[in-house]
Design a protein around this motif. Structure first.
Motif, short mmCIF file in Angstrom:
data_model
loop_
_atom_site.label_atom_id
_atom_site.label_comp_id
_atom_site.label_asym_id
_atom_site.label_seq_id
_atom_site.Cartn_x
_atom_site.Cartn_y
_atom_site.Cartn_z
N PRO A 1 0.32 9.78 5.57
CA PRO A 1 0.68 10.94 4.75
C PRO A 1 0.17 12.25 5.36
CG PRO A 1 -0.36 9.20 3.43
CD PRO A 1 -0.56 8.84 4.85
N ARG B 1 0.83 -1.21 0.00
CA ARG B 1 0.00 0.00 0.00
C ARG B 1 0.86 1.26 0.00
NH1 ARG B 1 -5.16 -0.96 -0.21
NH2 ARG B 1 -5.40 1.29 -0.42
N VAL B 2 1.94 1.27 0.78
CA VAL B 2 2.76 2.48 0.83
C VAL B 2 3.52 2.70 -0.47
CG1 VAL B 2 2.99 2.36 3.35
CG2 VAL B 2 4.75 1.32 1.90
N GLU B 3 3.65 1.65 -1.26
CA GLU B 3 4.28 1.79 -2.57
C GLU B 3 3.29 2.25 -3.64
OE1 GLU B 3 5.78 -2.15 -2.97
OE2 GLU B 3 7.80 -1.60 -2.33
N SER B 4 2.00 2.25 -3.30
CA SER B 4 0.98 2.64 -4.25
C SER B 4 0.64 4.12 -4.09
CB SER B 4 -0.29 1.80 -4.03
OG SER B 4 -0.93 2.17 -2.83
N PRO C 1 -2.30 1.68 7.98
CA PRO C 1 -2.56 2.95 7.29
C PRO C 1 -4.06 3.26 7.30
CG PRO C 1 -2.18 1.22 5.68
CD PRO C 1 -2.03 0.57 7.03
N LEU D 1 5.48 6.75 5.91
CA LEU D 1 4.80 6.41 4.67
C LEU D 1 3.37 5.93 4.91
CD1 LEU D 1 7.74 4.46 2.99
CD2 LEU D 1 7.12 6.86 2.69
N THR D 2 3.07 5.50 6.13
CA THR D 2 1.73 4.98 6.44
C THR D 2 0.79 6.05 6.96
OG1 THR D 2 2.39 4.39 8.70
CG2 THR D 2 2.70 2.73 7.00
N PRO E 1 -2.04 5.11 0.00
CA PRO E 1 -1.53 4.39 1.18
C PRO E 1 -2.61 3.95 2.15
CG PRO E 1 -0.27 6.40 0.74
CD PRO E 1 -1.48 6.45 -0.13
N TYR E 2 -3.67 4.74 2.31
CA TYR E 2 -4.72 4.39 3.26
C TYR E 2 -5.57 3.24 2.72
CZ TYR E 2 -3.98 8.39 6.37
OH TYR E 2 -3.46 9.28 7.27
N ASP E 3 -5.89 2.29 3.59
CA ASP E 3 -6.75 1.17 3.23
C ASP E 3 -8.17 1.49 3.69
OD1 ASP E 3 -8.04 -1.21 2.76
OD2 ASP E 3 -6.46 -2.47 3.60
#
Length: 370
Positions: free
Chosen positions: A189, A32-35, A85, A186-187, A38-40
């Motif tokens: 922002p 997710r942090v690479e996308s 996240p 990163l989790t 980041p938040y799910d």
């Protein structure tokens, strides 16, 4: 007062932990942090609908669980253990607390259900002990102009709660330019919010010290969760990693380091639980009288102790975890770097350790540090 977890709190912990283990494992967080998102938010909806975490602080008459800061702290511990996240701290703690203190309104019920997400438009680095920067202006009591930097949770918020002076305004997030900027964590922002003749509705009074102090005291529980994960994961690793035909954890120097970390985490748990217990008191409780222990001064004191201690413990344990994992701890694929980044970013969130200690000196009537 008891710092032990109640049966209800343990059941809540088990429910949250099981769902996070299923949907928010280290690999999933890294993806997710690479996308670009980041938040799910799908997981956030499930936590809100199935477990009701979004409405823990909201009274039952407004559709919430009518729980207290103790239950919120348990959820934050688990979210810290997973570096999840999710906008729980920003929406269900800070924004909800600000709205409840302002008088509530129809938005409270929407936040409790998790269908609407809110963010408090203040810098994540804002201190409870200093006035907020005056970067916004209000025209005719209903139009906002200006800019606020480093706001957490704004990129996934439907509604922004914007304090200007001592008044809290409600703003549709779609009317504000939200620019996500690089963040160490990163989790979680952060964003820059730009208001240009944005229509706003006054929601009530705003007390920055009360709201941000409450958030800082509960953030300590998230930091506790970060430290616990790092300690547990490191302990498991040094039991399995062998050198010279022996587990690394059998070396005396490693044992001493782990013992020191364990003591730090135990103290952090006591401080965080004490803050959560005192913050669970009714904000209207007087500082003196039968419930004097639950008074405003005691809540502020407990929050300052927890915030100053837990923030530094989380960073120290995370740093040690990286080192004790050796080479693998320095890789992107191992999630320990996410915990270190969360700990470092949270260390300056809602007041630095030094700011909390300085406030603590005043609250405890002790000379300030030289």
């Amino acid at each position: 007062m008891t710092l032990l977890y109640t049966e209800v709190e343990e059941e809540l912990r088990a429910s949250v932990r099981d769902l996070l283990a299923d949907r928010c494992g280290p690999d999933a967080v890294l993806r997710r942090v690479e996308s670009e998102a980041p938040y799910d938010m799908d997981l956030w909806k499930r936590l809100s609908r199935e477990i009701g975490v979004a409405g823990l602080l909201v009274p039952e008459e407004h559709g919430g669980a009518g729980a207290s800061a103790r239950e919120v702290a348990v959820v934050l511990e688990e979210l810290g253990r997973a570096v999840a996240p999710l906008p729980f701290l920003t929406s269900s703690v800070l924004a909800t607390k600000a709205l409840l203190a302002a008088g509530g309104g129809d938005l409270i019920g929407e936040l409790a259900s998790g269908e609407t997400t809110a963010a408090l438009a203040v810098s994540l680095a804002a201190s409870p002990y200093r006035p907020l920067p005056e970067t916004l202006t209000v025209t005719d009591g209903r139009t906002l102009n200006g800019q606020v930097r480093a706001v957490a949770g704004a990129d996934v918020a439907d509604v922004l709660l914007v304090p200007v002076g001592t008044t809290l305004y409600r703003v549709a997030a779609a009317d504000v330019r939200v620019e996500t900027v690089p963040s160490l964590d990163l989790t979680r922002p952060v964003s820059t919010l730009t208001f240009s003749d944005v229509p706003a509705e006054a929601a009530g009074a705003f007390d920055a010290r009360e709201v941000l102090g409450f958030g800082a005291g509960l953030l300590a529980s998230e930091q506790l969760g970060v430290a616990e994960w790092c300690l547990d994961t490191t302990l498991a690793y040094i039991k399995e990693r062998h050198q010279f035909a022996r587990p690394v954890g059998s070396f005396q120097a490693i044992k001493h380091r782990m013992a020191d970390l364990w003591l730090d985490v135990v103290r952090a748990r006591a401080a965080a639980r004490n803050a959560a217990d005192l913050l669970s008191a009714d904000p209207g409780t007087p500082a003196e009288g039968p419930a004097g222990e639950k008074g405003a001064r005691d809540r502020a004191l407990a929050a300052a102790v927890a915030a100053s201690w837990c923030s530094e413990v989380a960073v120290h344990v995370a740093e040690e975890s990286v080192q004790l994992h050796g080479g693998i701890g320095m890789t992107w694929e191992h999630p320990v770097h996410l915990y270190l980044k969360r700990a470092k970013a949270a260390e300056i969130a809602l007041g630095t350790p030094g700011a909390h200690r300085e406030a603590l000196a005043t609250l405890a009537d002790l000379p300030a540090p030289a």
